[in-house]
Scaffold this motif. Structure first.
Motif, mmCIF file in Angstrom:
data_model
loop_
_atom_site.group_PDB
_atom_site.id
_atom_site.type_symbol
_atom_site.label_atom_id
_atom_site.label_comp_id
_atom_site.label_asym_id
_atom_site.label_seq_id
_atom_site.Cartn_x
_atom_site.Cartn_y
_atom_site.Cartn_z
ATOM 1 N N GLY A 60 0.812 -1.189 -0.027
ATOM 2 C CA GLY A 60 -0.137 -0.047 0.020
ATOM 3 C C GLY A 60 1.291 0.982 -0.167
ATOM 4 O O GLY A 60 2.126 1.084 -0.189
ATOM 5 N N SER A 61 0.209 2.477 1.024
ATOM 6 C CA SER A 61 0.891 3.474 0.314
ATOM 7 C C SER A 61 3.062 3.498 1.097
ATOM 8 O O SER A 61 3.441 4.474 1.092
ATOM 9 N N SER A 62 2.339 2.335 1.981
ATOM 10 C CA SER A 62 4.113 2.601 2.012
ATOM 11 C C SER A 62 4.925 1.846 1.530
ATOM 12 O O SER A 62 6.279 1.908 1.754
ATOM 13 N N ALA A 63 4.597 1.212 0.604
ATOM 14 C CA ALA A 63 5.339 0.482 -0.329
ATOM 15 C C ALA A 63 5.726 1.727 -1.302
ATOM 16 O O ALA A 63 6.882 2.039 -1.882
ATOM 17 N N ARG A 64 5.147 2.483 -1.216
ATOM 18 C CA ARG A 64 5.161 3.885 -2.341
ATOM 19 C C ARG A 64 6.238 4.772 -1.813
ATOM 20 O O ARG A 64 7.286 4.991 -2.288
ATOM 21 N N MET A 65 6.218 5.126 -0.359
ATOM 22 C CA MET A 65 6.984 6.034 0.670
ATOM 23 C C MET A 65 8.564 5.439 0.422
ATOM 24 O O MET A 65 9.126 5.734 0.124
ATOM 25 N N ALA A 66 8.876 3.789 0.552
ATOM 26 C CA ALA A 66 10.172 2.697 0.785
ATOM 27 C C ALA A 66 10.606 3.387 -0.789
ATOM 28 O O ALA A 66 11.286 3.753 -0.309
ATOM 29 N N ALA A 67 9.926 3.302 -1.927
ATOM 30 C CA ALA A 67 10.598 3.729 -3.177
ATOM 31 C C ALA A 67 10.665 4.943 -3.460
ATOM 32 O O ALA A 67 10.709 5.712 -4.385
ATOM 33 N N LYS A 68 10.090 5.851 -2.367
ATOM 34 C CA LYS A 68 9.960 7.505 -2.921
ATOM 35 C C LYS A 68 9.256 7.179 -4.019
ATOM 36 O O LYS A 68 10.134 8.699 -4.874
ATOM 37 N N ASN A 69 8.067 7.120 -4.142
ATOM 38 C CA ASN A 69 7.286 7.558 -5.106
ATOM 39 C C ASN A 69 5.921 7.679 -5.330
ATOM 40 O O ASN A 69 5.249 6.739 -6.050
ATOM 41 N N GLN A 70 5.718 8.879 -4.822
ATOM 42 C CA GLN A 70 4.016 8.524 -4.690
ATOM 43 C C GLN A 70 2.845 8.485 -5.605
ATOM 44 O O GLN A 70 1.854 7.892 -5.644
ATOM 45 N N GLU A 71 3.812 8.732 -6.519
ATOM 46 C CA GLU A 71 3.429 8.555 -8.418
ATOM 47 C C GLU A 71 3.315 7.108 -8.538
ATOM 48 O O GLU A 71 1.709 7.103 -9.853
ATOM 49 N N ALA A 72 3.696 6.899 -8.686
ATOM 50 C CA ALA A 72 3.732 4.933 -9.291
ATOM 51 C C ALA A 72 2.805 4.362 -8.564
ATOM 52 O O ALA A 72 2.613 4.748 -7.288
ATOM 53 N N PRO A 73 2.289 3.409 -9.481
ATOM 54 C CA PRO A 73 1.133 2.330 -9.513
ATOM 55 C C PRO A 73 2.266 1.264 -8.845
ATOM 56 O O PRO A 73 2.004 0.525 -9.199
ATOM 57 N N ILE A 74 2.267 1.043 -7.516
ATOM 58 C CA ILE A 74 3.199 0.580 -6.653
ATOM 59 C C ILE A 74 2.714 0.098 -5.638
ATOM 60 O O ILE A 74 1.505 0.549 -4.471
ATOM 61 N N ASP A 75 2.205 -1.460 -5.241
ATOM 62 C CA ASP A 75 1.177 -1.695 -4.419
ATOM 63 C C ASP A 75 2.150 -2.785 -3.318
ATOM 64 O O ASP A 75 1.384 -2.793 -1.970
ATOM 65 N N ALA A 76 3.640 -3.292 -3.300
ATOM 66 C CA ALA A 76 3.942 -3.818 -2.935
ATOM 67 C C ALA A 76 6.089 -3.591 -3.211
ATOM 68 O O ALA A 76 6.062 -3.370 -4.168
ATOM 69 N N THR A 77 6.447 -3.243 -1.873
ATOM 70 C CA THR A 77 8.301 -2.895 -2.329
ATOM 71 C C THR A 77 9.188 -4.444 -1.097
ATOM 72 O O THR A 77 8.195 -4.261 0.068
ATOM 73 N N ILE A 78 9.557 -4.328 -1.776
ATOM 74 C CA ILE A 78 10.573 -5.501 -0.435
ATOM 75 C C ILE A 78 11.620 -4.819 0.260
ATOM 76 O O ILE A 78 12.347 -4.022 -0.365
ATOM 77 N N VAL A 79 12.199 -4.368 1.158
ATOM 78 C CA VAL A 79 12.714 -3.703 2.046
ATOM 79 C C VAL A 79 13.933 -4.055 2.589
ATOM 80 O O VAL A 79 14.837 -3.627 3.440
ATOM 81 N N GLY A 80 13.459 -5.258 2.831
ATOM 82 C CA GLY A 80 14.852 -6.065 3.504
ATOM 83 C C GLY A 80 14.799 -7.552 3.398
ATOM 84 O O GLY A 80 14.443 -8.156 2.715
ATOM 85 N N ILE A 81 16.127 -8.464 3.369
ATOM 86 C CA ILE A 81 16.623 -9.536 3.281
ATOM 87 C C ILE A 81 16.789 -9.809 4.848
ATOM 88 O O ILE A 81 17.212 -9.084 5.569
ATOM 89 N N ILE A 82 15.193 -11.577 4.940
ATOM 90 C CA ILE A 82 15.615 -11.866 6.245
ATOM 91 C C ILE A 82 17.074 -12.733 6.056
ATOM 92 O O ILE A 82 16.837 -14.040 5.241
ATOM 93 N N ASP A 83 17.900 -12.494 7.266
ATOM 94 C CA ASP A 83 18.344 -13.314 7.367
ATOM 95 C C ASP A 83 19.035 -14.551 8.511
ATOM 96 O O ASP A 83 18.802 -16.036 7.578
ATOM 97 N N THR A 84 17.794 -14.907 9.113
ATOM 98 C CA THR A 84 16.906 -15.602 9.984
ATOM 99 C C THR A 84 16.028 -15.935 10.792
ATOM 100 O O THR A 84 15.434 -14.192 10.664
ATOM 101 N N PHE A 85 15.124 -16.312 11.179
ATOM 102 C CA PHE A 85 14.149 -16.550 11.978
ATOM 103 C C PHE A 85 14.636 -16.792 13.339
ATOM 104 O O PHE A 85 15.235 -17.874 13.005
ATOM 105 N N ASP A 86 14.000 -16.292 14.223
ATOM 106 C CA ASP A 86 14.467 -16.303 15.369
ATOM 107 C C ASP A 86 13.055 -16.417 16.689
ATOM 108 O O ASP A 86 11.968 -15.185 15.956
ATOM 109 N N ASP A 87 12.369 -17.309 16.820
ATOM 110 C CA ASP A 87 11.461 -17.356 17.399
ATOM 111 C C ASP A 87 11.316 -16.657 19.029
ATOM 112 O O ASP A 87 12.657 -16.311 20.239
#
Length: 87
Positions: A60-87
């Motif tokens: 949503g709007s967080s995806a456009r904010m992360a891409a720094k482009n409020q005008e683009a039709p962006i609905d999802a953005t990858i913002v990080g790569i996960i190294d490990t899962f921890d419980d």
């Protein structure tokens, strides 16, 4: 934020002009507890994720904010790569 796994990429030579220069990846949203697949989405990749990697996704709007482009039709953005899962 959501957890996903990169399963492929999208190549599009003709697209909305504001998407030019963005790398588009196919991501399976997953539920961490059992890694159940919830849905497949296309996400803009800002961090250089590769196939098979687990990633953090915003939508949503967080995806456009992360891409720094409020005008683009962006609905999802990858913002990080996960190294490990921890419980």
């Amino acid at each position: 934020m959501y957890i996903g796994k990169v399963v492929g990429n999208v190549v599009s030579t003709k697209k909305e002009e504001s998407l030019t220069g963005y790398k588009l990846m196919i991501v399976e949203r997953i539920q961490r507890s059992n890694q159940e697949k919830l849905e497949e989405i296309v996400a803009v990749d800002l961090v250089g994720a590769g196939r098979g990697e687990f990633v953090l996704i915003v939508k949503g709007s967080s995806a456009r904010m992360a891409a720094k482009n409020q005008e683009a039709p962006i609905d999802a953005t990858i913002v990080g790569i996960i190294d490990t899962f921890d419980d």
